[in-house]
Design an enzyme around this catalytic site. Structure first.
Site, PDB file in Angstrom:
ATOM      1  N   LYS A 134      38.885  28.277  44.221  1.00 41.78           N
ATOM      2  CA  LYS A 134      38.243  29.493  44.731  1.00 41.78           C
ATOM      3  C   LYS A 134      36.949  29.737  43.972  1.00 41.78           C
ATOM      4  CE  LYS A 134      38.992  34.268  46.100  1.00 41.78           C
ATOM      5  NZ  LYS A 134      38.368  33.968  47.407  1.00 41.78           N
ATOM      6  N   ALA A 138      35.614  40.571  56.961  1.00 39.08           N
ATOM      7  CA  ALA A 138      36.802  41.021  56.243  1.00 39.08           C
ATOM      8  C   ALA A 138      36.926  40.251  54.943  1.00 39.08           C
ATOM      9  CB  ALA A 138      38.063  40.816  57.079  1.00 39.08           C
ATOM     10  N   HIS A 174      44.656  33.076  42.368  1.00 42.20           N
ATOM     11  CA  HIS A 174      44.243  32.154  43.422  1.00 42.20           C
ATOM     12  C   HIS A 174      44.186  30.725  42.886  1.00 42.20           C
ATOM     13  CE1 HIS A 174      42.952  35.711  45.747  1.00 42.20           C
ATOM     14  NE2 HIS A 174      43.091  34.919  46.789  1.00 42.20           N
TER      15      HIS A 174
END
Length: 249
Positions: A139, A100, A135
């Site tokens: 990241k 996912a 973010h």
């Protein structure tokens, strides 16, 4: 269940806490200091593996789990160009993998509604659509896997867009990106300590519509990953998280 964690940073530790609260047992934790413990024998102590590492490590980790014949839940993003090969390997070997871009229950509801909204807005082509994601500065990939999933949900339900392009910025400047009419802009911003905010913006001369998901912390991602492990551990096959969230049933 007995769970192995590949990746034991901030996310791995939150997953551990949630898994223990749900009466599971952590039998193996792997980070850069314990890589020597990543063996088939150790992996086979687990009923399922949860993997949150880096794009550089994820394919090797999947290979280790396939060789050990242990189901793996993959939360790492930034490797999706390899999905077809990994799927073929998984199916051919009768292995178990669920991946996912985001395991959060709220985000997966967002994914579903995003597709419905795109179908509705497709009737009104004078609205220009774009995606914005924010973010934390640590990241590693851009755009986020979540933003890509959102963009693909729009593209698959819109006549005017057939590909996405990404622009990475370090602030909220208003510089115009060079985007063709058939392209969907994903604007990526990196701001310290932001767990994740994703916004779909439909803009016209007369008004704007914004559809937003804001993560307050990493707990939602971690809980979703544990739920995914519970769902996968007795199954064979290659799955995306949509198999868990069947909103049409």
């Amino acid at each position: 269940m007995k769970i192995a964690l590949l990746g034991y940073g901030k996310m791995g530790k939150i997953i551990e806490k949630i898994a223990l609260s749900r009466k599971h047992e952590i039998v193996l934790t792997i980070d850069h200091e314990t890589l020597h413990e990543l063996t088939a024998e150790n992996l086979q102590k687990a009923d399922v593996v949860i993997e949150f590492t880096t794009p550089a490590s994820v394919l090797s980790n999947i290979e280790h789990c396939f060789n050990a014949d242990v189901p793996i839940v993959v939360g790492t993003t930034g490797w999706y160009e390899n999905l077809p090969q990994v799927k073929q390997q998984c199916v051919d070997g009768n292995k178990s993998l669920l991946w996912a871009s985001n395991f959060s229950v709220g985000v997966n509801v967002f994914f579903y509604v995003n597709k419905l909204l795109a179908k509705v807005m497709n009737r009104y082509p004078y609205y220009e659509v774009q995606v914005e994601e924010i973010h934390h500065t640590q990241k590693m990939d851009s755009p986020s896997g979540t933003a890509i999933t959102i963009a693909e949900g729009i593209i698959n339900n819109t006549d005017t867009k057939n590909e996405w392009v990404n622009v990475l910025t370090t602030d909220d400047s208003d510089d115009d990106a060079n985007v063709a009419p058939n392209q969907l802009l994903i604007e990526s911003l990196r701001i310290d300590s932001v767990p994740g905010t994703h916004t779909v913006i439909y803009d016209s001369e007369v008004d704007s519509i914004e559809f937003k998901h804001t993560a307050h912390n990493r707990n939602g991602f971690a809980l979703g990953a544990v739920l995914a492990a519970e769902w996968l551990h007795d199954k064979k096959g290659f799955y995306s998280v949509e198999a868990m969230f069947d909103f049409n049933s």
